[in-house]
Design a protein around this motif. Structure first.
Motif, PDB file in Angstrom:
ATOM      1  N   LEU A  87      44.037  45.102  43.272  1.00 49.75           N
ATOM      2  CA  LEU A  87      44.041  43.898  42.448  1.00 49.75           C
ATOM      3  C   LEU A  87      44.948  42.844  43.053  1.00 49.75           C
ATOM      4  O   LEU A  87      44.624  41.644  43.072  1.00 49.75           O
ATOM      5  CB  LEU A  87      44.504  44.245  41.033  1.00 49.75           C
ATOM      6  N   SER A  88      46.087  43.274  43.570  1.00 53.02           N
ATOM      7  CA  SER A  88      47.030  42.357  44.212  1.00 53.02           C
ATOM      8  C   SER A  88      46.402  41.676  45.428  1.00 53.02           C
ATOM      9  O   SER A  88      46.503  40.454  45.603  1.00 53.02           O
ATOM     10  CB  SER A  88      48.287  43.121  44.638  1.00 53.02           C
ATOM     11  N   ALA A  89      45.722  42.462  46.269  1.00 53.23           N
ATOM     12  CA  ALA A  89      45.086  41.907  47.468  1.00 53.23           C
ATOM     13  C   ALA A  89      43.938  40.986  47.107  1.00 53.23           C
ATOM     14  O   ALA A  89      43.723  39.953  47.742  1.00 53.23           O
ATOM     15  CB  ALA A  89      44.594  43.046  48.359  1.00 53.23           C
ATOM     16  N   MET A  90      43.189  41.339  46.066  1.00 49.72           N
ATOM     17  CA  MET A  90      42.045  40.536  45.646  1.00 49.72           C
ATOM     18  C   MET A  90      42.482  39.182  45.096  1.00 49.72           C
ATOM     19  O   MET A  90      41.903  38.134  45.404  1.00 49.72           O
ATOM     20  CB  MET A  90      41.235  41.307  44.602  1.00 49.72           C
ATOM     21  N   ALA A  91      43.537  39.178  44.256  1.00 53.32           N
ATOM     22  CA  ALA A  91      43.966  37.949  43.583  1.00 53.32           C
ATOM     23  C   ALA A  91      45.047  37.184  44.333  1.00 53.32           C
ATOM     24  O   ALA A  91      45.354  36.042  43.972  1.00 53.32           O
ATOM     25  CB  ALA A  91      44.466  38.293  42.178  1.00 53.32           C
ATOM     26  N   GLY A  92      45.636  37.800  45.356  1.00 51.07           N
ATOM     27  CA  GLY A  92      46.709  37.133  46.083  1.00 51.07           C
ATOM     28  C   GLY A  92      48.013  37.053  45.305  1.00 51.07           C
ATOM     29  O   GLY A  92      48.826  36.152  45.526  1.00 51.07           O
ATOM     30  N   VAL A  93      48.214  38.005  44.392  1.00 49.24           N
ATOM     31  CA  VAL A  93      49.454  38.071  43.609  1.00 49.24           C
ATOM     32  C   VAL A  93      50.232  39.289  44.108  1.00 49.24           C
ATOM     33  O   VAL A  93      49.808  40.425  43.880  1.00 49.24           O
ATOM     34  CB  VAL A  93      49.167  38.194  42.107  1.00 49.24           C
ATOM     35  N   PRO A  94      51.367  39.094  44.787  1.00 53.12           N
ATOM     36  CA  PRO A  94      52.039  40.224  45.441  1.00 53.12           C
ATOM     37  C   PRO A  94      52.846  41.106  44.488  1.00 53.12           C
ATOM     38  O   PRO A  94      53.223  40.697  43.393  1.00 53.12           O
ATOM     39  CB  PRO A  94      52.968  39.519  46.444  1.00 53.12           C
TER      40      PRO A  94
END
Length: 328
Positions: free
Chosen positions: A294-301
């Motif tokens: 989810l982090s990689a998909m949304a760009g939220v680290p």
């Protein structure tokens, strides 16, 4: 089944205890409490899904239906122990008026003792789970971005609002895809250098597949939109040694192709929501692989580094509506 109309939370607690004694139910046989937040037109769908899930995970099912928040406060309840919902102990609660904003006042006394609590939204997921006490009280929270008018935007919002313990059924829907793709590398250690995903533009499973490949392989997959299929159509991986691995959906099966090998057909059925729910109920800890995808998909680290505990933030929709009306 016991029906209670225009009743109170205290009467629901008493009626559930009486029905459990009559049916011979014992709280020690319950694995968890499942709180389902559902809109009226999807109550039967939620019951059918929970029945499948309860066969694997005996639970106390509390279905919360919020309706007509502008009317008089009222609580109607149906209590079912066994019967049409299988082994589940179920209470279907329809809440009207201001009571719908304080569903926890009825739900909390009904939680099964000494077992985990899971909240599941079988409706458009909330923007902020912290605004709903039924999410804050849960050890695990299950949303479904596909229920939103814009599923991809809803999935991105799940990253913004993420806390360890959250998951989404979008993730569950690519379990078989992930198994097929990962299984391709049981007999080789060739490094993957690129990937291409073919799917409809608004398919959230494709975006989460992209995030999973990106987080696990350190590559930048290409997402190609298509109208040929209503769902995720194919995943193709390019390897450093020149091999190409491709998984393509074909009506309940997957065509598995690999350079230098014969094509194979493998099962890839569309699963019922109840089967997806049962899979998510197998684990009650934080899913770090999902968080990374989810982090990689949304760009939220650094989603997995967030605090697992949520603090309830009260938001009265009636006051918000008045503020918006005054501003306009």
């Amino acid at each position: 089944m016991i029906g209670l109309w225009d009743t109170t939370g205290n009467e629901v607690v008493k009626a559930l205890a009486a029905e459990r004694r009559s049916a011979g139910g014992v709280a020690s046989g319950l694995a968890l409490t499942l709180i389902a937040v559902v809109e009226e037109k999807k109550v039967r769908e939620a019951e059918a899904a929970a029945t499948i899930a309860a066969a694997a995970h005996p639970c106390r099912l509390l279905i919360v239906v919020r309706s007509d928040m502008d009317g008089r406060s009222r609580l109607d309840a149906e209590i079912v122990v066994g019967g049409r919902l299988g082994p589940a102990e179920a209470v279907v609660m329809r809440m009207y008026g201001r009571l719908a904003l304080h569903a926890e006042s009825v739900v909390m006394p009904l939680l099964a003792p000494d077992v985990p609590v899971v909240s599941w939204w079988h409706e458009e997921p909330p923007n902020s789970i912290a605004n709903d006490f039924l999410g804050v009280v849960a050890d695990r929270r299950i949303t479904d971005a596909a229920q939103s008018p814009d599923p991809v935007a809803a999935l991105r919002q799940r990253a913004v609002d993420y806390a360890p313990g959250d998951t989404d059924l979008t993730w569950t829907r690519i379990t078989l895809w992930r198994t097929l793709v990962a299984g391709a590398f049981d007999s080789t250690d060739a490094r993957v250098t690129g990937a291409r995903i073919v799917a409809p533009e608004k398919d959230p499973t494709a975006w989460l597949m992209l995030g999973w490949l990106k987080s696990r392989l350190g590559i930048e997959p290409v997402l190609e939109h298509t109208d040929r299929s209503p769902r995720l159509h194919s995943v193709e991986l390019l390897c450093e040694n020149g091999d190409c691995v491709r998984v393509t959906r074909e009506e309940g099966t997957a065509l598995f192709s690999r350079t230098g090998q014969e094509d194979r057909y493998m099962p890839l059925p569309k699963r019922a929501v109840g089967d997806e729910l049962a899979e998510e109920l197998r684990r009650l800890d934080a899913d770090q692989i999902y968080a990374d995808a989810l982090s990689a998909m949304a760009g939220v680290p650094d989603l997995s580094q967030r605090a697992p505990m949520r603090v309830h933030v009260w938001k009265d929709p009636a006051l918000a509506a008045r503020a918006a009306s005054a501003a306009s």
